[in-house]
Design an enzyme around this catalytic site. Structure first.
Site, PDB file in Angstrom:
ATOM      1  N   ASN A  43      44.624 -17.202  13.788  1.00  0.00           N
ATOM      2  CA  ASN A  43      44.846 -17.493  15.202  1.00  0.00           C
ATOM      3  C   ASN A  43      43.724 -16.953  16.080  1.00  0.00           C
ATOM      4  OD1 ASN A  43      47.274 -18.863  14.908  1.00  0.00           O
ATOM      5  ND2 ASN A  43      48.461 -16.968  14.838  1.00  0.00           N
ATOM      6  N   HIS A  44      43.343 -17.739  17.062  1.00  0.00           N
ATOM      7  CA  HIS A  44      42.349 -17.358  18.064  1.00  0.00           C
ATOM      8  C   HIS A  44      43.065 -17.088  19.392  1.00  0.00           C
ATOM      9  CE1 HIS A  44      38.715 -19.551  16.018  1.00  0.00           C
ATOM     10  NE2 HIS A  44      39.560 -19.075  15.124  1.00  0.00           N
ATOM     11  N   ARG A  45      42.384 -16.403  20.281  1.00  0.00           N
ATOM     12  CA  ARG A  45      42.903 -16.279  21.645  1.00  0.00           C
ATOM     13  C   ARG A  45      43.065 -17.669  22.245  1.00  0.00           C
ATOM     14  NH1 ARG A  45      40.257 -11.577  25.330  1.00  0.00           N
ATOM     15  NH2 ARG A  45      41.735 -12.561  26.775  1.00  0.00           N
TER      16      ARG A  45
END
Length: 209
Positions: A81-83
């Site tokens: 997951n990324h921001r």
């Protein structure tokens, strides 16, 4: 009677079908039940199909007993997951001054543990996204992308995967979830495999803990 659940390759001369417990039990934050197997495409071991699983995130992967996992199934964990509150680009990964922009854990969309129940059949090339829970007895059709929970004894499929129909009526499902045959001693399972396969186990009390 029956195969040794701690033998990685339970079928003599076959390096594609592998019990996953002896492969995964050495990994941190992974729990897996006996007799669950992976049918690999090219002999790759199932640990290679679990991506972005980093101990720092403390998310767990739990797989129950007697699961059938098809070729190419991939489990994506929370480390992928990324921001998402602005740019999704992971500047910090590339160093050279960018490392100071490492996101805090509470800035990442952590979805929690990924849980696959018992007696689950996952078809070829399914992708399971972070934090998903797949219930006991569920079937996931080939090439599906699982982004949300799937109820016990549900047939699901598609991209994104949706629940299509229950495998049995609700009363039968409730009885199977109460019986939990996968938790029986293996000698009791061995004596009742035909009844497990045709669901006649719900018509009699075979074993109670």
């Amino acid at each position: 009677m029956g195969p040794n659940p701690m033998k990685m390759y339970p079928i003599e001369g076959n390096k594609s079908v592998q019990f996953i417990k002896p492969i995964l039990e050495k990994l941190e934050n992974v729990e897996v039940g006996e007799y669950s197997y992976y049918d690999s495409k090219n002999g790759e071991t199932f640990d290679k199909q679990i991506l972005y699983h980093y101990p720092i995130l403390n998310d767990k992967l739990k797989i129950g007993k007697f699961c059938s996992i098809g070729p190419g199934v991939t489990i994506i964990m929370n480390g992928a997951n990324h921001r998402m509150d602005g740019s999704t680009y992971p500047f910090n990964l590339f160093g050279n001054g960018w490392e100071k922009h490492m996101p805090k854990l509470d800035q990442l969309p952590i979805k929690g543990d990924t849980i696959i129940g018992n007696d689950v059949w996952i078809g070829k090339d399914v992708v399971i996204m972070p934090g998903v829970k797949i219930g006991d007895g569920a079937i996931v059709a080939a090439n599906s992308v699982v982004v949300k929970d799937i109820a016990p004894y549900m047939l699901a499929g598609g991209n994104p995967a949706n629940e299509i129909k229950q495998r049995f009526d609700q009363d039968t499902i409730n009885q199977l979830l109460d019986i939990k045959w996968w938790n029986w001693p293996i000698d009791i399972i061995n004596e009742n495999i035909d009844k497990i396969l045709d669901n006649s186990i719900i018509r009699e009390v075979i074993w109670k803990k």
